[in-house]
Design an enzyme around this catalytic site. Structure first.
Site, short mmCIF file in Angstrom:
data_model
loop_
_atom_site.label_atom_id
_atom_site.label_comp_id
_atom_site.label_asym_id
_atom_site.label_seq_id
_atom_site.Cartn_x
_atom_site.Cartn_y
_atom_site.Cartn_z
N LYS A 185 -1.23 3.14 2.42
CA LYS A 185 0.08 3.28 3.10
C LYS A 185 0.09 3.91 4.47
CE LYS A 185 2.61 2.35 -1.36
NZ LYS A 185 1.67 2.11 -1.77
N GLU A 220 6.83 11.13 4.22
CA GLU A 220 7.45 10.55 5.43
C GLU A 220 8.86 11.08 5.34
OE1 GLU A 220 7.18 6.31 4.43
OE2 GLU A 220 8.83 6.13 3.42
N HIS A 237 13.36 6.02 -7.70
CA HIS A 237 12.73 5.33 -6.51
C HIS A 237 12.04 4.07 -7.11
CE1 HIS A 237 13.26 8.81 -4.21
NE2 HIS A 237 12.72 9.49 -5.19
N ARG A 287 0.51 -8.66 -3.79
CA ARG A 287 0.52 -9.19 -5.05
C ARG A 287 2.02 -9.84 -5.21
NH1 ARG A 287 4.13 -5.45 -6.96
NH2 ARG A 287 3.93 -3.43 -6.42
#
Length: 685
Positions: A134, A209, A244, A303
């Site tokens: 990521k 982040e 999340h 995916r």
């Protein structure tokens, strides 16, 4: 029909000519069954893999062949790529579909599949590698002109950056993810995130982040072929999340629907992202958006997504079929399918939202969702679709995700889709485990949800306690428990060898009430007293209540009201001491209590009981140490997540009954904290 093959590299997989005839799904549960369903419709054979814990799972029984992966944990089984490839070769499979999770985004596994001469039903290895990190993927998307949130090095995070979100670089689904609001929490939370990421994905890499407290989670389904066509099929909104991890998903997005030009900009960004890495096959580009319609790239999932059915319902596309066709070189039509209607999906979990989303394990005695039109297939008319990995009698263990099913509605309008889904869940018979069903229904009926106000802070904004409250009111729960008592009485009389035709507790002369005790998780102990007098039942505390019918599995009561009696029908099911009562008033589950309590069943005050089966992974305090209320005493790992067991009160840790690595069952006494008050009393003597 069968999917065709060519003699070149297609969709990331090397093929050698002829049709795909037999597919192994390198996964379990619901997604394995979903892929198998499309394979059956296409005339393609199927192979399942399974762990010891999954030996009796539905996906194993449905496959044409199944191969055991010895062990229970993901690391021993579904994350062992070499064993999966051996299974495919042994069973005569010529292709592997990875599903989602586990090895679905593992480039090394994809390479090994190709090296074994099997078709890889997924994107090119290079695309998986580029999106697998990521950190690296954000830099690439930034260079391609896709808006991004800057990645932060954990070592460089300062107070000015807070709050920050720690994320696992190699996976998703909420694993390895933590919100940090204080610098002192950063390092321990990073370590916890690394452990979870290692357990779930085999890769402990994490990054940080900036964390946006509120926002919209919007994603775009892409499908790309090997001939240069890239479809942005449609967007989904997945903003309602817990830890999340998505709970409710829908297509199209309410935010996108009401924001001029946002869909076009989203689709263009998704096509840019896909084109930048030469993507083929099915994928999802995820964004975090604000209420103005501005959005930032989060990640690309290389995916199929859990929530793909809502896109299928609003496009008429079978995305798994398209995956198979693209993997064998077929070209997508030049024209995109038109979007129509609205679809909402909920994830039905075995978990307790009211108690920190605690995962549950045990037997699913019954799962029956009314209004189901189809399973694992497209909906072309208003109704409900069910994609589930469990059936009646399935065992939910501690090694895997606790999702029981995806329940999906489709209708012409969003309001109707929400109403259909809420009603189906409300009336569903789900026996054996605590689930998030009541929460899902309350969300689907909430004015804010119906208005399309569904940001990522939904549970915080509207109160988790309120949303997780039982659907049934206290008075209606009490009425359902009366029905449970009368059904139990009918069952006892039906099984009686002497005078079975007489009602339970019958007396020729007035007498005391017969009592039955039941325990509710939410309202405590209920003492139901009733008397049969000359064919009429009187229930203590329910004046005017009339018994119309009572059998072991059905009770009809005439309930008095100001405007006259109202008949209520109750379906009653018993599983040992568990009693499940279903009615339009709402679902009720209680435990029938014995008349006399065994002293051996009592536990000492201050005992910390295991809330679920799991493995002890860490101890936080030593015997004899003073602990504060809420202080972590030990950590359990269950269902790929860490769970903290904390001190219930301040005091002294007098016993620790477990060791690191030990497997424990629900209810095990893990440790004992002697309350501070008791200690002071002893010292004063």
């Amino acid at each position: 029909m069968t999917a065709s093959r060519s003699d070149s590299v297609r969709g990331g997989g090397r093929v050698s000519g002829g049709p795909i005839t037999n597919i192994l799904v390198a996964n379990r549960g619901e997604i394995a069954r979903r892929v198998f369903a499309t394979c059956r419709r296409m005339g393609i054979g199927t192979v399942a893999v399974y762990s010891d814990a999954d030996a009796a799972a539905p996906h194993v029984a449905e496959a044409d062949a199944a191969v055991l992966l010895p062990g229970n944990t993901p690391a021993e089984t579904y994350l062992r790529g070499e064993l999966i490839i051996e299974a495919a070769l042994a069973a005569g499979a010529d292709a592997i579909h990875p599903g989602y999770g586990f090895l679905s985004e593992n480039a090394d596994f994809a390479k090994a599949v190709l090296a074994a001469g099997l078709v890889w039903i997924g994107p090119p290895v290079e695309a998986i590698e580029q999106m697998g990190s990521k950190v690296a993927s954000k830099k690439m998307m930034d260079a391609a002109g896709v808006p991004v949130l800057a990645e932060l090095d954990p070592a460089e995070v300062t107070e000015a950056h807070l709050p920050v979100l720690i994320k696992a670089s190699a996976g998703g689904g909420g694993r390895g993810m933590r919100v940090v609001r204080a610098l002192a929490e950063l390092e321990p939370q990073i370590e916890a995130a690394r452990r979870e990421a290692e357990s779930a994905f085999g890769d402990p890499t994490v990054f940080c982040e900036r964390y946006l407290e509120t926002g919209r989670h919007i994603e775009v389904q892409v499908m790309a072929d090997t001939h240069g066509t890239i479809w942005a099929v449609g967007e989904r909104e997945c903003s309602i999340q817990r830890r999340h991890q998505k709970v409710i998903e829908e297509a199209p997005s309410p935010l996108v629907e009401r924001t001029d030009g946002m869909r076009e900009r989203l689709f263009e960004a998704a096509r840019l992202a896909s084109g930048a890495i030469g993507y083929t096959g099915a994928g999802t580009v995820e964004f975090l958006a604000d209420e103005r319609g501005d959005f930032f790239f989060l990640e690309m999932n290389t995916r199929l997504q859990v929530e793909h059915p809502v896109t299928e319902c609003t496009t008429g596309l079978d995305l798994v079929r398209l995956q198979l066709e693209v993997a064998t070189g077929a070209a997508l039509p030049a024209e995109l399918p038109a979007l129509h209607g609205h679809s909402i999906e909920v994830r039905l979990y075995a978990e307790d939202p009211a108690h920190d989303w605690q995962p549950q394990s045990g037997t699913v005695h019954r799962i029956d969702i009314p209004s189901v039109v189809t399973e694992f297939d497209l909906l072309d008319r208003p109704g409900v679709r069910l994609d589930t990995g469990v059936v009646d009698g399935s065992i939910v263990g501690v090694h895997y995700d606790p999702m029981l099913a995806k329940v999906i509605s489709y209708a012409e309008t969003r309001d109707e889709a929400a109403r259909l889904l809420a009603n189906a869940l409300h009336r569903a018979k789900i026996h054996g485990l605590v689930t998030n069903r009541d929460l899902l229904v309350r969300v689907l009926r909430h004015p804010a949800f119906l208005a399309g106000d569904t940001d990522t802070a939904f549970f915080t904004t509207h109160g988790l306690d309120t949303l997780a409250a039982p659907l049934v009111s206290e008075s209606d729960e009490a009425l359902s428990i009366v029905a449970a008592a009368l059904a139990d009485a009918a069952a006892n009389r039906g099984a009686a060898r002497v005078a079975g035709g007489l009602p339970s507790g019958w007396r020729n002369l007035p007498s005391q009430s017969t009592h039955k005790l039941f325990e509710s998780r939410t309202s405590g102990t209920h003492d139901v007293g009733y008397r049969y007098t000359r064919g009429v039942v009187s229930v203590d505390g329910h004046d005017g209540l009339e018994l119309v019918e009572a059998t072991p599995d059905r009770v009809v009561l005439a309930v008095p009201s100001e405007r006259g009696a109202v008949r209520r029908h109750f379906a009653v099911a018993r599983y040992a001491d568990l009693v499940c009562v279903d009615s339009p008033l709402g679902p009720v589950s209680v435990r029938k209590l014995p008349r006399f309590t065994d002293p051996a069943d009592q536990v000492a005050t201050g005992s910390l009981l295991a809330p679920m089966p799991g493995s002890v992974i860490r101890l936080g305090a030593e015997v004899g140490s003073h602990v504060e209320q809420g202080q972590p005493i030990l950590w359990l790992e269950a269902m790929k997540m860490e769970h903290t067991i904390a001190a219930p009160a301040a005091g002294v840790l007098s016993a620790v009954n477990v060791t690191v690595g030990q497997q424990v069952e629900v209810g095990t006494v893990l440790a004992v904290v002697d309350p501070a008050e008791g200690i002071e009393t002893q010292e004063s003597k």
